[in-house]
Design a protein around this motif. Structure first.
Motif, PDB file in Angstrom:
ATOM      1  N   GLU A 435       0.794  -1.220  -0.197  1.00 40.67           N
ATOM      2  CA  GLU A 435       0.273  -0.110   0.128  1.00 40.67           C
ATOM      3  C   GLU A 435       1.108   1.282  -0.063  1.00 40.67           C
ATOM      4  O   GLU A 435       1.850   1.179   0.894  1.00 40.67           O
ATOM      5  N   VAL A 436       0.483   2.053  -0.839  1.00 34.03           N
ATOM      6  CA  VAL A 436       1.349   3.349  -0.966  1.00 34.03           C
ATOM      7  C   VAL A 436       0.594   4.731  -0.763  1.00 34.03           C
ATOM      8  O   VAL A 436      -0.611   4.770  -1.355  1.00 34.03           O
ATOM      9  N   GLN A 437       0.834   5.460  -0.038  1.00 33.87           N
ATOM     10  CA  GLN A 437       0.262   6.699   0.208  1.00 33.87           C
ATOM     11  C   GLN A 437       1.116   7.880   0.282  1.00 33.87           C
ATOM     12  O   GLN A 437       2.234   7.742   0.973  1.00 33.87           O
ATOM     13  N   SER A 438       0.854   8.755  -0.438  1.00 31.96           N
ATOM     14  CA  SER A 438       2.008   9.813  -0.662  1.00 31.96           C
ATOM     15  C   SER A 438       1.167  11.097  -1.043  1.00 31.96           C
ATOM     16  O   SER A 438       0.274  11.183  -1.534  1.00 31.96           O
ATOM     17  N   SER A 439       2.156  12.274  -0.826  1.00 30.31           N
ATOM     18  CA  SER A 439       1.632  13.517  -1.288  1.00 30.31           C
ATOM     19  C   SER A 439       2.908  14.457  -1.362  1.00 30.31           C
ATOM     20  O   SER A 439       3.843  14.527  -0.624  1.00 30.31           O
ATOM     21  N   VAL A 440       2.778  15.122  -2.586  1.00 30.38           N
ATOM     22  CA  VAL A 440       3.882  16.234  -2.868  1.00 30.38           C
ATOM     23  C   VAL A 440       3.843  17.250  -1.966  1.00 30.38           C
ATOM     24  O   VAL A 440       2.817  17.606  -1.536  1.00 30.38           O
ATOM     25  N   THR A 441       4.969  17.626  -1.571  1.00 31.16           N
ATOM     26  CA  THR A 441       5.138  18.847  -0.527  1.00 31.16           C
ATOM     27  C   THR A 441       4.463  20.103  -1.163  1.00 31.16           C
ATOM     28  O   THR A 441       3.650  20.668  -0.353  1.00 31.16           O
ATOM     29  N   GLU A 442       4.598  20.378  -2.309  1.00 29.32           N
ATOM     30  CA  GLU A 442       4.330  21.544  -2.980  1.00 29.32           C
ATOM     31  C   GLU A 442       3.167  21.291  -3.963  1.00 29.32           C
ATOM     32  O   GLU A 442       3.388  20.492  -5.127  1.00 29.32           O
ATOM     33  N   HIS A 443       1.908  21.391  -4.059  1.00 30.65           N
ATOM     34  CA  HIS A 443       0.937  21.045  -4.906  1.00 30.65           C
ATOM     35  C   HIS A 443       0.802  22.336  -6.124  1.00 30.65           C
ATOM     36  O   HIS A 443       0.366  21.819  -7.384  1.00 30.65           O
ATOM     37  N   SER A 444       1.259  23.499  -5.709  1.00 28.71           N
ATOM     38  CA  SER A 444       1.394  24.269  -6.661  1.00 28.71           C
ATOM     39  C   SER A 444       2.644  25.198  -6.514  1.00 28.71           C
ATOM     40  O   SER A 444       3.271  25.427  -5.364  1.00 28.71           O
ATOM     41  N   ALA A 445       3.442  25.313  -7.580  1.00 27.02           N
ATOM     42  CA  ALA A 445       4.770  26.038  -7.288  1.00 27.02           C
ATOM     43  C   ALA A 445       5.094  26.614  -8.653  1.00 27.02           C
ATOM     44  O   ALA A 445       4.419  26.699  -9.584  1.00 27.02           O
ATOM     45  N   SER A 446       6.093  27.507  -8.635  1.00 25.87           N
ATOM     46  CA  SER A 446       6.593  28.226  -9.897  1.00 25.87           C
ATOM     47  C   SER A 446       8.106  27.726 -10.191  1.00 25.87           C
ATOM     48  O   SER A 446       8.582  27.150  -9.554  1.00 25.87           O
ATOM     49  N   ILE A 447       8.244  28.267 -11.612  1.00 29.35           N
ATOM     50  CA  ILE A 447       9.728  27.756 -11.984  1.00 29.35           C
ATOM     51  C   ILE A 447      10.695  28.182 -11.267  1.00 29.35           C
ATOM     52  O   ILE A 447      10.482  29.265 -10.416  1.00 29.35           O
ATOM     53  N   GLY A 448      11.565  27.124 -11.008  1.00 30.62           N
ATOM     54  CA  GLY A 448      12.709  27.684 -10.030  1.00 30.62           C
ATOM     55  C   GLY A 448      12.528  26.832  -8.524  1.00 30.62           C
ATOM     56  O   GLY A 448      13.438  26.835  -7.949  1.00 30.62           O
ATOM     57  N   SER A 449      11.220  26.471  -8.239  1.00 28.67           N
ATOM     58  CA  SER A 449      10.940  25.907  -6.980  1.00 28.67           C
ATOM     59  C   SER A 449      11.578  24.491  -6.921  1.00 28.67           C
ATOM     60  O   SER A 449      11.545  23.733  -7.907  1.00 28.67           O
ATOM     61  N   GLU A 450      12.112  24.276  -5.703  1.00 24.45           N
ATOM     62  CA  GLU A 450      12.617  22.668  -5.437  1.00 24.45           C
ATOM     63  C   GLU A 450      11.126  22.031  -4.999  1.00 24.45           C
ATOM     64  O   GLU A 450      10.495  22.392  -3.896  1.00 24.45           O
TER      65      GLU A 450
END
Length: 747
Positions: A435-450
């Protein structure tokens, strides 16, 4: 089919002559025991003269029983006295003469005279005197010599001198025949001789008796037998013949004697009534995923060379499947003790060692060499198909149980035939499900963001990565690494066209102008939470940094290729929690969600819910998704239980700051920790902001009985940087309990 045959011939001849003669009757003339002889009629002899005296050749006298008496003392005066009676020792000539006397007891005078000549030729005490008489007889009756030779040859062809005894198997060594031929001295079969065969050992003839009689023929006579047990059998043959008596009188006589049984020899052979069936088997699939059926391929066979299945006899095999075995238990077979009963002995012994069957099987056979595929059921003899569990090894045990067979079959089975526990061919792997549960840290970001992702994995065995395989059982080592791919999807023409490349479908796309694999990194294939990006080290110790270089979508996909213990798994490419929307400018008012449960502690059966306050700039039609997980014990991975509320949508009443919404109420029937998660989702299904599973403000403690009053909790805030409070290293791995099973070396 085996045939044993041996020639057995009675030894007749000069050696037999030295045997002690046995007197069968002694009587003086006039005694009460004496038989009275009288002259026979003229039709039983031929007359001739010797030195002027009248003589007879053929039958001279007869007794009250009608027996004929032939002279064997030429030149002695004849009378009717019987002084003594003895049996001639057994010999070829005695047998031939007794046969002729019996065969032609009522024949013509010429034949009787010829028999008289033969009696003198082979029995006369004074052959010199007899020779003088014979010359006169043959001179007077020149055709008599031909009849003498003819009769002697005929007697040779019909006088038993031995037996030819054979034995043939007809049904394994369970049924067969004894084949008997009575033979003359030259080994040719004789018809018409009464014989007897006795069986000594665990067998009887087809009529149920251990002795039968028959009459010989020109071909061997076949006598069927059947085994009653297992062992060696001796078939002894005797046959009936006449003896020859010598009568002491004034002139000695020969007459036919009594019937006697003569030993013709014996033959030995092995028999076996019972048979011991066995099963050659192997699992239909060495590796099985959870939820799949478990099948076994069975072939009926027999144990030992002297074993033979009763034709068309149906036997039912019972099977037991044991699941949940650990790798350290694959240490070799556990065999049933000699004579073990499958259910009451072997299975009980395994149960005492901690091994209980989880499924059952059944198969039917009507002979050896038949192959059947049996599929496990949830109950013995049931029809509901068993489904493989998630995780552990499984093994089959099969048995032909005597008590479960037909009454007819029980007669041929002495006990159960039981296979071993943990036979390599009978052992498979039921793969764990990830079972895998995950979430990106940033759902919205701009160019250059890590960019980074937080992934929680559960379902691996606790020791995954340490199992080095088991060559004896045919299992390969664990694959120690999983991979995380990061994909980019967007338009090269302008940000306004990115929407048409929104990730679709569960499988990752093929690379093209609008889809690019940014990179792939290895991480340990274990349970727990990992951070991908933000400089966190991968499995090889290298830091992982992921920077958004283009507008569009960045998607994180975790995947594991599978091994013999764990089935392949991957997160979905179109999972909204696993992608970040990157724009060419920084959003001015990022959405934020602040959440808290309404009660931090409740009792079993109480109702409770979650509350979310949403601020920031939201697209029209956005909503909050509430998810709650069933209670788990403290220390278990957050969100490892099943969902009791799955992404329940609640509309946000305003697109601007300050909207507060609540989830529906839930209640649970067991104690533990209930974890909540809330997310703000756009009308298109994009996650705009969320918080991780397991934060304190989103946890409710459920107790069995009355507990402490719920305390007010600080609210947890979440923006696109909601996971910033999490350390860059991987979080602690949740433990999976594997129940210990005791093992014995044998049963």
């Amino acid at each position: 089919m085996k045939v044993w045959k041996r020639r057995l011939t009675a030894v007749l001849g000069a050696m037999a002559m030295i045997a002690t003669s046995v007197a069968v009757g002694v009587a003086g003339v006039g005694t009460a025991q004496a038989d009275t002889l009288e002259w026979t009629g003229r039709d039983t002899y031929l007359s001739y003269r010797f030195d002027g005296s009248p003589m007879r050749i053929g039958v001279l006298n007869k007794d009250s029983q009608g027996r004929k008496y032939y002279c064997i003392e030429a030149g002695a005066p004849a009378n009717h006295d019987i002084n003594n009676i003895v049996a001639f020792p057994d010999s070829v000539k005695a047998r031939r003469l007794s046969w002729l006397m019996g065969r032609y007891s009522d024949s013509d005078q010429r034949t009787q005279a010829a028999i008289g000549v033969l009696a003198h030729d082979y029995l006369d005490h004074n052959l010199g005197v007899w020779g003088q008489h014979k010359d006169i007889i043959m001179g007077q009756y020149p055709d008599l010599a031909g009849r003498v030779n003819e009769l002697w040859d005929e007697a040779g062809r019909n006088t038993p001198g031995g037996a030819d005894i054979g034995q043939s198997y007809l049904q394994g060594i369970r049924k067969g025949s004894v084949n008997v031929a009575i033979e003359d001295d030259s080994g040719l079969p004789i018809a018409g001789v009464t014989f007897h065969v006795r069986l000594n050992g665990p067998a009887v003839f087809d009529n149920g008796s251990d002795e039968v009689s028959g009459v010989s023929a020109s071909q061997p006579v076949t006598l069927g037998w059947k085994a009653t047990d297992k062992g060696d059998v001796t078939a002894s043959v005797t046959y009936d013949r006449k003896t020859l008596d010598m009568i002491y009188s004034g002139q000695d006589y020969a007459r036919i004697g009594n019937d006697v049984r003569t030993d013709a020899g014996s033959i030995e052979f092995k028999v076996r009534k019972d048979f011991k069936p066995d099963i050659l088997s192997s699992v239909a699939a060495k590796v099985v995923n959870d939820g799949q059926p478990v099948s076994d391929d069975l072939t009926s066979t027999l144990i030992g060379d002297d074993n033979y299945w009763v034709p068309d006899m149906k036997l039912t095999a019972s099977g037991w499947y044991f699941a949940g075995l650990r790798p350290d238990e694959l240490r070799g077979e556990v065999t049933a003790a000699q004579g073990s009963n499958a259910s009451d002995t072997f299975l009980n012994c395994l149960a005492a060692s901690g091994h209980e069957p989880t499924a059952y099987g059944q198969a039917e056979f009507t002979g050896p060499g038949q192959t059947v595929r049996a599929t496990a059921t949830t109950t013995a003899g049931g029809s509901q198909q068993y489904r493989a569990p998630a995780g552990g090894f499984g093994t089959w045990v099969w048995a032909f149980e005597r008590d479960k067979q037909s009454e007819e079959a029980k007669e041929y089975l002495k006990g159960d035939s039981v296979s071993s526990f943990l036979e390599p061919n009978e052992t498979n792997s039921n793969r764990f499900r990830i079972e895998v549960q995950s979430s990106v840290t940033e759902h919205s970001a701009s160019i250059g963001s890590e960019l980074s992702d937080t992934i929680t994995v559960s379902g691996f065995p606790e020791d995954h990565g340490s199992f080095q395989g088991n060559q004896n059982y045919g299992f390969r080592p664990d694959q120690p690494l999983a991979q995380v791919d990061v994909w980019w999807a967007g338009s090269a023409d302008g940000q306004q066209d990115d929407a048409q490349y929104r990730p679709q479908g569960k499988a990752a796309p093929a690379p093209d102008a609008n889809h690019r694999l940014v990179g792939t990194w290895d991480f340990p294939a274990k349970n727990g939470t990992i951070r991908v990006g933000g400089g966190v080290l991968d499995a090889h110790g290298a830091p992982v940094n992921i920077v958004a270089q283009d507008h569009g979508w960045y998607v994180f996909v975790w995947r594991f290729g599978g091994d013999d213990r764990v089935k392949p798994a991957a997160s979905d490419y179109d999972d909204a929690w696993e992608r970040t929307r990157v724009e060419g400018f920084s959003p001015q008012e990022l959405p934020m969600i602040t959440t808290h449960v309404d009660k931090s502690a409740v009792n079993v059966g109480d109702t409770f819910h979650d509350v979310a306050r949403v601020t920031g700039d939201l697209p029209v039609g956005s909503y909050v998704e509430f998810t709650a997980y069933e209670p788990v014990s403290k220390g278990a991975p957050a969100g490892s239980g099943r969902k009791i509320m799955d992404a329940r949508r609640v509309s946000v009443p305003s697109r601007h700051s300050g909207s507060e919404v609540s989830s529906p109420d839930v209640q649970v029937d067991k104690p533990g920790e209930v974890y909540w998660q809330a997310a703000v989702v756009s009308p298109q299904g994009d996650v705009l902001t969320a918080h991780e599973v397991g934060v304190r403000e989103e946890t409710v403690t459920v107790s069995d009985g009355p507990g402490p009053q719920s305390e007010s909790l600080a609210h947890t805030g979440a923006t696109v940087l909601v996971f910033a409070g999490i350390g860059l290293g991987a979080l602690a791995v949740g433990a999976i309990m594997v129940f210990a099973i005791r093992r014995r070396s044998g049963c």
